[in-house]
Design a protein around this motif. Structure first.
Motif, short mmCIF file in Angstrom:
data_model
loop_
_atom_site.label_atom_id
_atom_site.label_comp_id
_atom_site.label_asym_id
_atom_site.label_seq_id
_atom_site.Cartn_x
_atom_site.Cartn_y
_atom_site.Cartn_z
N TYR A 44 0.72 -1.36 -0.02
CA TYR A 44 -0.09 -0.14 0.17
C TYR A 44 0.93 1.25 -0.04
N GLY A 48 -0.32 4.78 -4.98
CA GLY A 48 -0.69 6.36 -4.89
C GLY A 48 -0.26 7.15 -6.19
N SER A 49 0.02 6.45 -7.08
CA SER A 49 0.42 7.19 -8.25
C SER A 49 -0.29 6.87 -9.48
N ASN A 136 -5.53 -1.20 -5.73
CA ASN A 136 -4.49 -0.78 -4.96
C ASN A 136 -3.09 -1.61 -5.22
N ASP A 139 -1.90 -0.66 -8.59
CA ASP A 139 -1.13 0.74 -8.51
C ASP A 139 0.29 0.19 -8.03
N ASP A 263 -7.19 15.93 -4.14
CA ASP A 263 -7.12 15.69 -2.51
C ASP A 263 -8.45 15.43 -2.18
N LEU A 266 -9.79 12.09 -3.05
CA LEU A 266 -9.15 10.96 -2.53
C LEU A 266 -9.51 10.89 -0.84
N ALA A 270 -11.38 7.84 0.99
CA ALA A 270 -10.95 7.14 2.17
C ALA A 270 -11.93 7.21 3.21
#
Ligand SMILES: Nc1nc2c(ncn2[C@@H]2O[C@H](COP(=O)(O)OP(=O)(O)OP(=O)(O)O)[C@@H](O)[C@H]2O)c(=O)[nH]1
Ligand SMILES: [Mg+2]
Length: 323
Positions: A44, A48-49, A136, A139, A263, A266, A270
């Protein structure tokens, strides 16, 4: 039972580009088992990219075919692409499965493409979470973009579309119901509206209808800083519009970052995921505890026979867990 070494080595092999290990890990992550969870915890922080692209639209709209063309275009640009296909076969278009199989075969030998199918029936309400967990893994394994393809009908599919950073809403000319769908508010989930099968004669008419509706629906689109969903026509048959579509996806990705919307999305995702996992975790634990003693079923009886309110019954289980 494999020890911690087996877990780390599975994720290490995934990071090293081992596709067989990746396939095994995805199964474990989908099953949400101990090894899957441990490997995901390891992977994890490295993610994130990747850009998460959602594709949704009515059955038979041409989504799978479009994704295949997008694959071709992304591969030509040197990108490693992962596809998560949710329920690739819809009962309305029996031929779809064949199309998906052909796609699998076409890319089988290419290590820069990974196609994973997930059946929505298997997961009940947890489909969006599971799809996100799988995304994820992709990713962290260096796939970018990760494309999630769903048939845009149920709650789950809409939930997945909302989890994506860029959502493509696929519409198709000549179905006669395009405008109806839009009245139901479906247009709002599309960051980009795609008219697939644009080789059909009705495509231009649909495009102007959609552009008009879009302006009616989004008054705030006049604000120069906001995003106004473009309408892009594509045809897989004549291989047109795919580059335009990819350019629009790129433009949306840049807008997300520059506007601060990224942001926001995301954090919202989350929050949704954390809340939903806590909710289902609590329910499972409470069922386990109260199930053994028969208390859960006893409370269900009390609710249906109106001895106790659902609120009071829930309080009893929550209080028991807090102890
Ligand atoms: N004329 C034309 N037909 C297309 C095009 N793209 C797809 N089709 C046809 O439309 C049918 C459905 O295509 P799919 O890509 O399987 O559609 P889908 O949206 O993935 O379908 P489901 O997964 O069943 O919801 C197939 O028969 C395709 O050959 C296109 O650009 N032009
Ligand atoms: Mg399909």
């Amino acid at each position: 039972m494999p020890g911690p070494d087996a877990r780390t080595s599975l994720s290490a092999r995934v990071l090293g580009g081992d596709l067989a290990a990746l396939a095994r890990l995805l199964t474990r992550v989908e099953n949400d088992d101990v090894i899957g969870r441990a490997a995901l915890a390891h992977l994890y922080p490295r993610g994130g990219s990747a850009h998460l692209i959602g594709i949704t639209g009515p059955p038979g709209a041409g989504k799978s075919t479009l994704v295949n063309e997008m694959l071709r275009a992304y591969r030509a640009r040197g990108a490693k692409v992962a596809i998560i296909a949710i329920d690739p076969t819809s009962p309305l278009t029996g031929g779809a499965m064949l199309g998906d199989r052909i796609r699998m075969t076409e890319w089988h030998a290419d290590p820069g493409v990974f196609i994973r199918s997930m059946a929505s029936r298997r997961f009940g309400g947890g489909l969006a979470q599971n799809a996100l967990a799988v995304a994820n893994v992709f990713d962290a394994a260096g796939f970018d973009p990760v494309i999630i393809e769903t048939v845009g009908t149920g709650q789950d599919e809409v939930a997945i579309a909302r989890l994506a950073l860029t959502t493509l809403l696929v519409q198709v000319p000549g179905m006669g119901d395009g405008v109806q769908t839009l009245k139901a508010g479906a247009l709002e989930i599309g960051d980009i509206i795609v008219i697939a099968k644009a080789d059909r004669p009705e495509a231009s008419e649909l495009a102007s209808d959609l552009r008009r509706l879009r302006t009616l629906n989004f008054d705030d689109a006049i604000d120069p800083g906001s995003w106004s969903s473009p309408v892009v026509k594509t045809s897989a048959t004549s291989r047109t519009g795919i580059d335009d579509l990819i350019a629009e996806i790129e433009r949306h990705r840049e807008w997300l970052a520059a506007s601060g919307e990224l942001d926001g999305r995301l954090r919202r995702n989350a929050t949704t995921e954390l809340a939903s996992r806590v909710r289902s975790g609590l329910l499972m634990r409470s069922r386990d505890r109260a199930g053994e003693s028969g208390q859960f079923e006893a409370l269900v009886d009390e609710i249906t026979s109106r001895v106790r309110t659902p609120q009071a019954a829930a309080e009893i289980l929550l209080a028991a867990m807090a102890r």
